[in-house]
Design a protein around this motif. Structure first.
Motif, PDB file in Angstrom:
ATOM      1  N   MET A  73       0.878  -1.176   0.000  1.00  0.00           N
ATOM      2  CA  MET A  73       0.000   0.000   0.000  1.00  0.00           C
ATOM      3  C   MET A  73       0.918   1.229   0.000  1.00  0.00           C
ATOM      4  O   MET A  73       1.225   1.787   1.070  1.00  0.00           O
ATOM      5  N   PRO A  74       1.410   1.633  -1.175  1.00  0.00           N
ATOM      6  CA  PRO A  74       2.494   2.615  -1.254  1.00  0.00           C
ATOM      7  C   PRO A  74       2.232   3.916  -0.480  1.00  0.00           C
ATOM      8  O   PRO A  74       3.147   4.477   0.110  1.00  0.00           O
ATOM      9  N   ASN A  75       0.976   4.353  -0.442  1.00  0.00           N
ATOM     10  CA  ASN A  75       0.724   5.654   0.191  1.00  0.00           C
ATOM     11  C   ASN A  75       0.704   5.614   1.716  1.00  0.00           C
ATOM     12  O   ASN A  75       0.464   6.627   2.357  1.00  0.00           O
ATOM     13  N   VAL A  76       0.969   4.439   2.276  1.00  0.00           N
ATOM     14  CA  VAL A  76       1.121   4.370   3.741  1.00  0.00           C
ATOM     15  C   VAL A  76       2.298   5.260   4.168  1.00  0.00           C
ATOM     16  O   VAL A  76       2.327   5.778   5.279  1.00  0.00           O
ATOM     17  N   ILE A  77       3.274   5.452   3.259  1.00  0.00           N
ATOM     18  CA  ILE A  77       4.368   6.379   3.620  1.00  0.00           C
ATOM     19  C   ILE A  77       4.317   7.665   2.773  1.00  0.00           C
ATOM     20  O   ILE A  77       5.343   8.268   2.479  1.00  0.00           O
ATOM     21  N   HIS A  78       3.107   8.079   2.446  1.00  0.00           N
ATOM     22  CA  HIS A  78       2.984   9.360   1.741  1.00  0.00           C
ATOM     23  C   HIS A  78       3.521  10.466   2.648  1.00  0.00           C
ATOM     24  O   HIS A  78       3.227  10.499   3.844  1.00  0.00           O
ATOM     25  N   PRO A  79       4.325  11.393   2.072  1.00  0.00           N
ATOM     26  CA  PRO A  79       4.954  12.424   2.916  1.00  0.00           C
ATOM     27  C   PRO A  79       3.973  13.228   3.759  1.00  0.00           C
ATOM     28  O   PRO A  79       4.317  13.694   4.856  1.00  0.00           O
TER      29      PRO A  79
END
Ligand SMILES: Cc1cc2nc3c(=O)[nH]c(=O)nc-3n(C[C@H](O)[C@H](O)[C@H](O)COP(=O)(O)OP(=O)(O)OC[C@H]3O[C@@H](n4cnc5c(N)ncnc54)[C@H](O)[C@@H]3O)c2cc1C
Length: 458
Positions: free
Chosen positions: A392-398
């Protein structure tokens, strides 16, 4: 009001309430005719303890349900206890919908996460009350208990417990008045936030207990769409063992479309003149109240052995540091700053459109969690977030948000019989404060067992 009862229950959380429901259902006539007298005492003015919160009820013996995992009861009895409490909740108006039953969905996500050494707990059957619905439910539960002859004594704080020849003597304080209550049987279910007081009482009464690990962590918040696992499994519990240090970390208490909140003021820790109120999360059922964000906790288990040390005090020391950095408020940080070891400032919260905090910025302070938490805890948090982001790439969205402190103060486990009686005769304990459960349903099961133990003695 009376000053002597057959049974006094301290704490009106799910553990204390379940004791009284079970007693009411078992000996209704004795209660009505006052042959058996009982009251529930709580220092807060509203009964319920942690039941007033989000109310995600894990309907499984495998989550927070120590009666089963410690072997006090078998699987069959565990399900009887779960169903008994669930029926109470249902007849008082809980949402009939149960989630987490779709095995295909669970298998799908389990397989997705496994390559990153993330373990999805398969038992996800859950009923969700919702913070916005819990008050009506609790009022209705209270009415049923009161109508059966059980007294609610609210806003009354037990300051000290003494053993006497016939049972127990409680020193109680209410609005500046101090008085004494006595009882033959005593059940103490003070929850997690009562642990400092509780431990002191256990020491005074020579009750046996052991130290337990404490859980220290943060809560993260992101857009609902960025945590898709929670679209299908409302409260996914994901565990990770950090391969470099062996630490155990987990995600916990997920609130899709929920809100960040502070714990209740009664749950605060006091340090000098400061009230330290931890971060937590709310799940909401009412669609009009729901937000566009999802939040969940990331917790690290911390044990201090060899030499054995007070884990609760360790967590409190960390909380004091966090609140000092936040000007005696919790800290919030943009994830990009957390990952880069840079402080968040107020300017990080203006002009950003994507992820907005769901708690007013005045209640929290932009800051730097890295300056407070030890590198090992920070590393654990970063590792689990990075692994989750593989699927879930956006788990580390800035722009995501990370809040501290979230802590679970359950640091002792009282030694009990299978019916939760301590080594002090007629003194029973139950619930999270006693280290015998860690959720609503597990605490309620404790209450049912303790009630059986008390009834056996009559
Ligand atoms: C914000 C939040 C959200 C949560 N969400 C969930 C969830 O979704 N699902 C879940 O399973 N669990 C959840 N929990 C945890 C859950 O609330 C607890 O597991 C559960 O309430 C424990 O029950 P208990 O009866 O042991 O103690 P509690 O519910 O904590 O009740 C203890 C009571 O004892 C009283 N007390 C303590 N000391 C004294 C004293 N000296 N004199 C008089 N009264 C005293 C306290 O005021 C309190 O009311 C949440 C907790 C919080 C804080």
């Amino acid at each position: 009001m009376k000053n002597h009862y057959n049974l006094i229950t301290i704490g009106s959380g799910p553990a204390g309430l379940a004791v009284l429901f079970y007693i009411k259902d078992s000996i209704p006539e004795q209660l009505r005719s006052k042959k058996f007298t009982t009251c529930i005492l709580d220092k807060t003015k509203y009964p319920s303890g942690g039941l007033i919160n989000d109310g995600k009820m894990n309907l499984t013996p495998y989550i927070g349900f120590d009666d089963f995992t410690d072997g006090r009861i078998n699987l069959e009895e565990a399900w009887l206890n779960i169903n008994y409490f669930d029926q109470i909740i249902l007849r008082h108006g809980a949402n009939p919908e149960v989630t987490g039953l779709d095995e295909q969905v669970i298998k799908y996500w389990k397989n997705k996460l496994e390559p990153y050494d993330l373990e999805l707990i398969e038992e996800t059957k859950q009923r969700h009350i919702g913070t916005d619905r819990s008050k009506a439910l609790i009022n209705s539960m209270r009415k049923e208990l009161e109508e059966s002859g059980i007294e609610f004594r609210l806003g009354e704080e037990v300051t000290q417990i003494n053993k006497n020849k016939n049972g127990f003597e409680l020193l109680v304080s209410k609005d500046g008045d101090n008085y004494t209550l006595t009882c033959n049987y005593l059940l103490i279910a003070p929850g997690r936030m009562g642990t400092q007081w509780f431990r002191h009482q256990l020491d005074q009464l020579n009750v046996d207990y052991k130290q337990l690990p404490v859980e220290v962590g943060v809560r993260v918040e992101m857009l609902y769409e960025d945590y898709p696992i929670a679209h299908e499994i409302r409260d996914p519990k994901i565990k990770m063992k950090n391969p470099t240090n062996g630490d155990r970390i987990k995600t916990f208490c997920t609130n899709p479309k929920g809100k960040i909140r502070l714990d209740m003021p009664e749950q605060a820790i006091y340090y000098k003149q400061h009230k330290l109120i931890m971060i937590n999360g709310d799940g909401l059922r009412d669609e009009n109240a729901q937000t566009s964000n999802t939040n969940f906790a990331i917790l690290n288990k911390i044990s201090l052995v060899d030499p054995e040390q007070d884990t609760e005090q360790y967590a409190i020391d960390l909380a004091i540091k966090t609140f000092r950095v936040g000007g005696w408020k919790p800290i919030v940080q943009r994830l990009e700053k957390f990952l880069d070891y840079r402080r968040s400032k107020l300017s990080d919260f203006t002009g950003r459109e994507r992820v907005q905090p769901t708690i007013p910025i005045g209640a929290i302070t932009p800051g730097d969690i890295n300056i407070v938490y030890p590198a090992r805890i920070v590393n654990n948090i970063k590792t689990i977030l990075e692994r989750l982001s593989k699927e879930m790439p956006n788990v580390i969205h800035p722009e995501n948000l990370i809040y501290a402190s979230e802590m679970k103060f359950q640091n002792i486990r009282v030694e009990v019989t299978n019916y939760l009686e301590t080594n002090v005769k007629n003194l029973f304990v139950a619930g999270n404060g006693a280290g015998l459960s860690s959720g609503i349903v597990g605490a309620a099961s404790n209450g049912i067992l303790a009630a059986k133990g008390i009834l056996e003695k009559l």
